[in-house]
Design a protein around this motif. Structure first.
Motif, mmCIF file in Angstrom:
data_model
loop_
_atom_site.group_PDB
_atom_site.id
_atom_site.type_symbol
_atom_site.label_atom_id
_atom_site.label_comp_id
_atom_site.label_asym_id
_atom_site.label_seq_id
_atom_site.Cartn_x
_atom_site.Cartn_y
_atom_site.Cartn_z
ATOM 1 N N SER A 26 0.805 -1.221 0.000
ATOM 2 C CA SER A 26 0.000 0.000 0.000
ATOM 3 C C SER A 26 0.844 1.279 0.000
ATOM 4 O O SER A 26 0.488 2.238 -0.706
ATOM 5 C CB SER A 26 -0.984 -0.003 1.173
ATOM 6 O OG SER A 26 -0.333 -0.195 2.405
ATOM 7 N N PRO A 27 1.959 1.359 0.740
ATOM 8 C CA PRO A 27 2.773 2.572 0.620
ATOM 9 C C PRO A 27 3.361 2.755 -0.775
ATOM 10 O O PRO A 27 3.528 3.888 -1.238
ATOM 11 C CB PRO A 27 3.880 2.353 1.662
ATOM 12 C CG PRO A 27 3.313 1.381 2.641
ATOM 13 C CD PRO A 27 2.458 0.468 1.807
ATOM 14 N N VAL A 28 3.662 1.654 -1.442
ATOM 15 C CA VAL A 28 4.174 1.737 -2.814
ATOM 16 C C VAL A 28 3.095 2.281 -3.744
ATOM 17 O O VAL A 28 3.359 3.129 -4.602
ATOM 18 C CB VAL A 28 4.657 0.355 -3.288
ATOM 19 C CG1 VAL A 28 5.128 0.421 -4.740
ATOM 20 C CG2 VAL A 28 5.777 -0.151 -2.387
ATOM 21 N N ALA A 29 1.860 1.796 -3.568
ATOM 22 C CA ALA A 29 0.751 2.295 -4.383
ATOM 23 C C ALA A 29 0.498 3.771 -4.125
ATOM 24 O O ALA A 29 0.186 4.536 -5.045
ATOM 25 C CB ALA A 29 -0.505 1.485 -4.096
ATOM 26 N N ASP A 30 0.630 4.190 -2.866
ATOM 27 C CA ASP A 30 0.462 5.611 -2.550
ATOM 28 C C ASP A 30 1.478 6.458 -3.304
ATOM 29 O O ASP A 30 1.149 7.510 -3.853
ATOM 30 C CB ASP A 30 0.625 5.826 -1.039
ATOM 31 C CG ASP A 30 -0.673 5.660 -0.288
ATOM 32 O OD1 ASP A 30 -1.501 4.846 -0.738
ATOM 33 O OD2 ASP A 30 -0.861 6.347 0.727
ATOM 34 N N GLU A 31 2.704 5.985 -3.356
ATOM 35 C CA GLU A 31 3.784 6.769 -3.949
ATOM 36 C C GLU A 31 3.793 6.691 -5.465
ATOM 37 O O GLU A 31 3.944 7.719 -6.150
ATOM 38 C CB GLU A 31 5.129 6.283 -3.402
ATOM 39 C CG GLU A 31 6.325 7.032 -3.960
ATOM 40 C CD GLU A 31 7.643 6.518 -3.407
ATOM 41 O OE1 GLU A 31 8.700 6.913 -3.937
ATOM 42 O OE2 GLU A 31 7.620 5.704 -2.460
ATOM 43 N N ARG A 32 3.610 5.495 -6.013
ATOM 44 C CA ARG A 32 3.824 5.303 -7.441
ATOM 45 C C ARG A 32 2.541 5.330 -8.274
ATOM 46 O O ARG A 32 2.607 5.606 -9.484
ATOM 47 C CB ARG A 32 4.553 3.982 -7.682
ATOM 48 C CG ARG A 32 5.926 3.915 -7.033
ATOM 49 C CD ARG A 32 6.612 2.604 -7.352
ATOM 50 N NE ARG A 32 7.914 2.491 -6.687
ATOM 51 C CZ ARG A 32 8.703 1.434 -6.750
ATOM 52 N NH1 ARG A 32 8.336 0.376 -7.496
ATOM 53 N NH2 ARG A 32 9.858 1.409 -6.102
ATOM 54 N N ALA A 33 1.404 5.026 -7.656
ATOM 55 C CA ALA A 33 0.152 4.975 -8.412
ATOM 56 C C ALA A 33 -0.751 6.169 -8.130
ATOM 57 O O ALA A 33 -1.898 6.190 -8.586
ATOM 58 C CB ALA A 33 -0.590 3.675 -8.111
ATOM 59 N N GLY A 34 -0.270 7.125 -7.366
ATOM 60 C CA GLY A 34 -1.056 8.333 -7.121
ATOM 61 C C GLY A 34 -2.142 8.190 -6.079
ATOM 62 O O GLY A 34 -3.017 9.061 -5.979
ATOM 63 N N VAL A 35 -2.097 7.128 -5.283
ATOM 64 C CA VAL A 35 -3.150 6.928 -4.287
ATOM 65 C C VAL A 35 -3.070 7.972 -3.178
ATOM 66 O O VAL A 35 -4.093 8.401 -2.636
ATOM 67 C CB VAL A 35 -3.092 5.501 -3.707
ATOM 68 C CG1 VAL A 35 -4.168 5.295 -2.636
ATOM 69 C CG2 VAL A 35 -3.267 4.470 -4.819
#
Length: 223
Positions: A26-35
């Motif tokens: 989830s932190p990766v998605a926040d950073e890389r996917a604009g979440v």
């Protein structure tokens, strides 16, 4: 004769492997996917007391504006709840992380100015009961902010979602169902629509069964 010790009570929600997977991804998605930007948009302008269901590892907490006086964050999974407590200590607003399930919220009726559901309605066991509980705990006129994935508009992807939801997806991904129609369920409970927009996560690349998303606001009627 040996004394039998009672077994400790089972957690209401127990997905230890998925919880650890989510804590990593989830932190990766926040950073890389604009979440992370979507979380900020979701929570912008909130004020007063807020209840957040399925708070997970607490990634929303740093995005709450200073106009929020308190966040009561409900999280049933033990590992994620522990991480949420740590995240709450880093937030700029008071956060109280509480064990519980969304279908039976351990709070008083009409006690909150707003509610937040972020990537969680896919995994609750009973969507209608969950939304009815959110209706109960909101004051009249209170908002429910939501960011959720749901049923795809395209026929092929919608059929794929249906097959996955009936078979392996909930087992592998902590009870998640990819194709729930959350706005329809909200209307059935009695929430009034305010605004929404459709989006795709991630915006680029191969579409996933969880890619179709909606960010929006509904409201408990004034009377």
């Amino acid at each position: 004769m040996p004394v039998r010790r009672p077994r400790p009570p089972r957690e209401a929600v127990h997905h230890p492997l998925f919880a650890r997977f989510w804590a990593k991804v989830s932190p990766v998605a926040d950073e890389r996917a604009g979440v992370a930007e979507l979380r900020s948009e979701l929570l912008a302008g909130l004020s007063g007391r807020v209840i957040e269901i399925g708070a997970g590892n607490g990634l929303n907490f740093v995005h709450y504006p200073s106009t929020v006086s308190e966040v009561v964050a409900i999280e049933p999974e033990r590992h994620l709840r522990r991480l949420a407590v740590r995240a709450g200590h880093r937030a700029e607003v008071p956060v109280d992380v509480v064990p519980g399930v969304a279908e039976a919220l351990p709070v008083k009726s009409e006690a909150f100015d707003a509610a937040v559901a972020c990537l969680v309605l896919c995994s609750v066991r009973d969507v209608q009961r969950t939304l009815a509980e959110l209706m109960r705990v909101l004051r009249p006129g209170g908002e429910l902010r939501f960011l959720e994935h749901g049923r795809a508009e395209g026929r092929a992807m919608a059929m794929t979602q249906g097959v996955l939801d009936r078979t392996v997806w909930p087992l592998v991904f902590g009870g998640c169902h990819t194709g729930r129609e959350v706005r329809v369920e909200m209307a059935r409970v009695g929430f009034e629509p305010v605004t929404h927009r459709s989006l795709r996560l991630p915006e680029r690349g191969l579409p996933l069964p969880t890619s179709p998303c909606t960010l929006g606001v509904v409201r408990r009627p004034e009377s």
